[in-house]
Design an enzyme around this catalytic site. Structure first.
Site, short mmCIF file in Angstrom:
data_model
loop_
_atom_site.label_atom_id
_atom_site.label_comp_id
_atom_site.label_asym_id
_atom_site.label_seq_id
_atom_site.Cartn_x
_atom_site.Cartn_y
_atom_site.Cartn_z
N ALA A 1 0.85 -1.19 0.00
CA ALA A 1 0.00 0.00 0.00
C ALA A 1 0.88 1.24 0.00
O ALA A 1 2.03 1.20 0.43
CB ALA A 1 -0.89 -0.01 1.23
N CYS B 1 2.43 2.18 -18.14
CA CYS B 1 1.62 1.02 -18.52
C CYS B 1 0.31 0.89 -17.76
O CYS B 1 -0.76 1.04 -18.34
CB CYS B 1 2.43 -0.26 -18.35
SG CYS B 1 3.78 -0.36 -19.52
C1 UDX Z 1 3.94 -3.12 -15.42
C2 UDX Z 1 3.76 -4.64 -15.34
O1 UDX Z 1 4.25 -5.12 -14.09
C3 UDX Z 1 4.49 -5.32 -16.48
O2 UDX Z 1 4.27 -6.71 -16.46
C4 UDX Z 1 3.98 -4.74 -17.78
O3 UDX Z 1 4.66 -5.30 -18.88
C5 UDX Z 1 4.15 -3.23 -17.81
O4 UDX Z 1 3.50 -2.66 -16.67
P1 UDX Z 1 5.91 -1.44 -14.78
O5 UDX Z 1 5.05 -0.34 -15.31
O6 UDX Z 1 7.36 -1.47 -15.13
O7 UDX Z 1 5.33 -2.86 -15.24
O8 UDX Z 1 5.82 -1.35 -13.20
P2 UDX Z 1 5.36 -2.28 -11.98
O9 UDX Z 1 6.54 -2.85 -11.33
O10 UDX Z 1 4.26 -3.17 -12.36
O11 UDX Z 1 4.79 -1.15 -11.00
C6 UDX Z 1 3.71 -0.32 -11.43
C7 UDX Z 1 3.36 0.68 -10.37
O12 UDX Z 1 2.70 0.05 -9.28
C8 UDX Z 1 4.54 1.45 -9.77
O13 UDX Z 1 4.17 2.82 -9.65
C9 UDX Z 1 4.70 0.83 -8.40
O14 UDX Z 1 5.25 1.72 -7.46
C10 UDX Z 1 3.27 0.47 -8.05
N1 UDX Z 1 3.14 -0.62 -7.08
C11 UDX Z 1 3.62 -1.86 -7.37
C12 UDX Z 1 2.49 -0.40 -5.87
O15 UDX Z 1 2.02 0.71 -5.58
N2 UDX Z 1 2.36 -1.44 -4.99
C13 UDX Z 1 2.85 -2.68 -5.26
O16 UDX Z 1 2.68 -3.56 -4.41
C14 UDX Z 1 3.49 -2.90 -6.48
#
Ligand code: UDX
Length: 437
Positions: free
Chosen positions: A256, A264
């Site tokens: 959280a 993406c």
């Molecule tokens: C994402 C998908 O994971 C990937 O499979 C797809 O191909 C492209 O989109 P990415 O955008 O690189 O990848 O980031 P990701 O690691 O998924 O994190 C996305 C966002 O969610 C970040 O802002 C991260 O901080 C946030 N996040 C992630 C959370 O707030 N909580 C979490 O538990 C995990």
């Protein structure tokens, strides 16, 4: 294999370098001459761990080159489409002009037996339309949809050792022959036992947006629980740990905080909703509207928390924001929650200074009015509130005792639930976080 890669951004540059690393002859094609020039010198135009080394070693073998000319694809057999599909301005739908331009630019050079491989994230139905264009231009060429699941920060690893392959292929002899060609491209990972799911074009396109919608939903679920925790005095991190022990739920993607951003997840769930509307099944995805709302509410809540800590107003208060990238190990600030909160606080009258180990240049382009500091020390000098907005290891590892002497008021806001509240409180800080007591 002789390969061309259209689009040399976050996806294509990594894909081109990785394919050359695997032993293929690769040309990366992009319409931006500066991008092509940088890559040709072995310099990555963005921060991605491992990419500069891979570019350098692959360029040295002579198997990797970059060009602005679509004709450079003429000698290749496999053509990857890796261009961006950003959100349209003032609309939820995806902007497909770059995908269409890349495929149209490639059409005159297609030969019998060529395989066009779509990797960009597209609304379902796009691949069918592109397959028609390919067949009209060259009946003996074939299009496969092969979505990419790479995460920024782990892009090289995810490309070389993906957790699965998905091929959307026409159920014809030509389709099967094209899939066999793609098997050769991915021979190493397939040989290592990476699972492969071969399906139709529609399913392959849906897999990508379904996966991203699920991840976004998981993050918004825990952030919704954070709202409940705030209302009840419960602790969302302990709640996530406890439910995460259930293997059916799992602890990953249950952190959280400020929620999801980047190039993406936000635009993919919106484009998915827009496409569902066009298909007459918008009800099926109406929950994604709530996922999006929960996510955006976290940013508002963080500004409110800063106001609370400042005794009711942030006007004229000095706030240091540590983090501008949407997540650590990236310099990507697209829809970054960190930057969005920093900008909001400044718009509401606070004096905000932002720091980030990699993303300051990109952040300054987007929000030139914000003040940026190269180091944590400079950012926090005289601050009344320190907000950790991106969980870079250097911020997670900050020494609260040492930092205490640098600030005017020891107030810390943990935007990613990544600090140890006990240690920070013991060092004299007022610690506040989303979803925690
Ligand atoms: C994402 C998908 O994971 C990937 O499979 C797809 O191909 C492209 O989109 P990415 O955008 O690189 O990848 O980031 P990701 O690691 O998924 O994190 C996305 C966002 O969610 C970040 O802002 C991260 O901080 C946030 N996040 C992630 C959370 O707030 N909580 C979490 O538990 C995990």
């Amino acid at each position: 294999m002789q390969i061309s890669v259209f689009g040399c951004g976050y996806l294509g540059a990594v894909h081109a370098a990785c394919m050359a690393h695997l032993g293929h002859e690769v040309v990366g094609i992009d319409v931006l001459p500066e991008q092509v020039a940088l890559l040709g010198q072995g310099r990555a135009p963005f921060h991605e761990p491992g990419l500069p080394e891979l570019l350098e070693s692959s360029l040295a073998t002579g198997r990797l080159s970059f060009s602005i000319d679509a004709a450079s694809a003429a000698s290749a057999t496999v053509h990857f489409i890796c261009v961006g599909t950003p959100q349209k301005k003032n609309e939820y739908a995806a902007d497909l002009r770059y995908v269409r331009a890349a495929v149209t630019g490639l059409l005159p050079f297609l030969k019998p037996g060529d395989v066009v491989v779509g990797k960009s994230t597209v609304p379902v139905g796009t691949a069918e339309e592109l397959a028609e264009l390919v067949h009209e231009a060259q009946p003996e060429a074939e299009l496969i949809w092969n979505p990419e699941f790479l995460r920024e920060g782990f892009a090289v690893e995810d490309t070389l050792r993906p957790d699965r392959f998905v091929y959307g292929v026409a159920d014809t002899d030509q389709g099967r022959a094209a899939a066999a060609v793609l098997d050769e491209v991915y021979a190493r990972a397939l040989g290592d036992g990476t699972p492969k799911i071969e399906t139709d074009l529609a399913t392959a396109q849906l897999v990508k947006v379904a996966a991203n919608s699920f991840l976004a939903t998981k993050i918004s679920f825990i952030n919704a629980m954070a709202e409940l925790c705030e209302a009840t005095g419960a602790d969302v991190t302990q709640l996530a740990d406890a439910i995460g022990h259930d293997a059916r739920i799992g602890r990953r993607f249950l952190n959280a905080g400020l929620g999801f951003g980047g190039g993406c997840l936000p635009k993919d769930i919106r484009a998915f909703m827009a496409r569902a509307g066009e298909l007459g099944v918008d009800q099926a995805l109406s929950f994604l509207r709530e996922v999006d709302s929960i996510n955006m509410r976290r940013r508002v809540r963080m500004v409110d928390l800063a106001r609370e800590v400042c005794g009711g107003s942030i006007v004229g208060r000095k706030i240091a924001v540590l983090g501008a990238a949407f997540k650590p190990d990236s310099d990507d600030v697209r829809d970054s929650p960190a930057l969005s909160v920093a900008a909001q606080m400044q718009l509401q009258g606070a004096y905000v200074t932002v720091s980030d180990p990699q993303a300051i240049d990109n952040a300054a382009k987007k929000w030139p009015d914000l003040v940026f500091a190269a180091s944590v020390e400079d950012a926090v000098a005289d601050a009344e509130v320190v907000l950790v907005a991106t969980e870079w290891p250097e911020y997670v590892g900050l020494d609260p005792t040492a930092l205490r002497s640098k600030v005017r008021e020891p107030n810390v806001l943990d935007g990613r639930n990544c600090l140890d509240p006990v240690a920070w409180r013991a060092a004299g800080w007022t610690y506040r976080a989303l979803g925690r007591r």
